[in-house]
Design an enzyme around this catalytic site. Structure first.
Site, PDB file in Angstrom:
ATOM      1  N   LYS A  68       0.802  -1.235   0.000  1.00  0.00           N
ATOM      2  CA  LYS A  68       0.000   0.000   0.000  1.00  0.00           C
ATOM      3  C   LYS A  68       0.837   1.289   0.000  1.00  0.00           C
ATOM      4  CE  LYS A  68      -4.359  -1.542   1.998  1.00  0.00           C
ATOM      5  NZ  LYS A  68      -5.309  -1.381   3.114  1.00  0.00           N
ATOM      6  N   ASP A 104     -10.125   3.269   2.017  1.00  0.00           N
ATOM      7  CA  ASP A 104     -10.287   2.676   3.358  1.00  0.00           C
ATOM      8  C   ASP A 104     -10.940   3.672   4.307  1.00  0.00           C
ATOM      9  OD1 ASP A 104      -9.175   0.173   2.810  1.00  0.00           O
ATOM     10  OD2 ASP A 104      -7.135   0.861   3.202  1.00  0.00           O
TER      11      ASP A 104
END
Ligand code: ATR
Length: 273
Positions: A68, A104
């Site tokens: 990420k 997210d």
């Protein structure tokens, strides 16, 4: 029907075989009527993977552990939010240009706000990893008073500094003054599902408790929260909303949340992952 026009999407990570994202996105493609498929790619070399995405014209990619942060420098552009959070979980291939986003934080906020008005709430955020950082960013955006609670002091301190909030060690918590508690650690995840990140005695009636762990769906923390009369939000909610936000970035279409949730629930119940 897969044909020569079928568009390819996927998730890159390592490990990735446990991921629920293929179930979520393939179901969403069907419900919105798109000629597309979504696959899981367990990869080792990120640079080569990004080259492959460009060369094969893969339209959209979810990014998970451990890539990420590392992926940011390999993209053409990133959303402003990514610069603050420091993590990408979504890549959109827009005419050959790879653009990084983070959904997210949106997933967490939408899951919370479906049930609670979060403006100005006192929130205890358990954890100081990537998930906690993304959620903390979303909470600050709603003017919440956040306290980070994390096992490692230095990570708690760093995240608290970046968010401009308070922090504490789990061992020094006897009583919690909070409206909302969010578990953004992996504590309670199967096979260690006998554990809770907090002692039951700090949970009080009227609090809301959200867990990002979705396996098991009812973690020890959520079970105890329910027993104490708290409102609970399970890990499937955030997963579903972050996936819906990805779909929206890739296709401009919003899938039917309840249908997707149902598909994921069935998969979890079959315990095939
Ligand atoms: P993610 O990107 O999913 O957030 P991560 O960056 O590895 O994953 O962060 C995991 C979080 O869970 C961290 O806050 C970690 O605490 P430390 O910073 O002390 O490592 C927390 N965590 C994981 N296992 C834990 C355990 N057994 N007890 C307490 N906290 C734990």
């Amino acid at each position: 029907m897969i044909d020569a026009s079928t568009e390819l999407y996927g998730i890159i990570g390592n490990p990735v075989r446990h991921s629920l994202s293929p179930i979520l996105h393939n179901k969403a493609f069907r419900t919105i009527g798109l000629n597309a498929v979504y696959l899981a790619f367990e990869v080792k070399n990120l640079k080569e993977t990004i080259r492959g995405i460009r060369e094969l014209g893969i339209r959209g990619v979810s990014v998970t552990h451990p890539f990420k942060t590392e992926v940011i420098s390999l993209l053409d552009e990133v959303d402003v939010v990514v610069e603050e959070i420091g993590a990408v979980n979504t890549i959109a291939n827009e005419g050959g240009k790879l653009i990084g986003y983070n959904t997210d934080w949106r997933g967490a906020m939408e899951a919370l706000e479906e049930k609670i008005d979060m403006n100005g709430k006192r929130v205890v955020l358990l954890g100081a990893g990537g998930a906690a950082r993304a959620i903390g960013f979303g909470l600050k955006g709603r003017g919440c008073q956040v306290m980070i609670v994390n096992r490692s002091f230095d990570k708690a301190l760093n995240l608290a500094k970046d968010l401009g909030c308070t922090y504490s060690l789990p061992s020094s918590i006897e009583d919690l003054e909070a409206d909302v508690i969010i578990n953004a650690t992996s504590v309670g995840m199967s096979p260690n599902d006998g554990k809770s990140p907090l002692p039951k005695k700090v949970l009080k009636e009227g609090m809301a408790v959200m867990d990002i762990v979705y396996q098991p769906l009812q973690t020890k923390l959520l079970r105890e929260a329910e027993e104490m009369g708290c409102q609970t939000i399970n890990g499937l909610e955030m997963l579903t909303y972050q996936g819906a936000a990805q779909l929206e970035i890739w296709t401009g279409k919003r899938p039917e949340i309840e249908e997707i949730k149902e598909g994921l629930l069935q998969k979890l119940k079959r315990k095939e992952i």
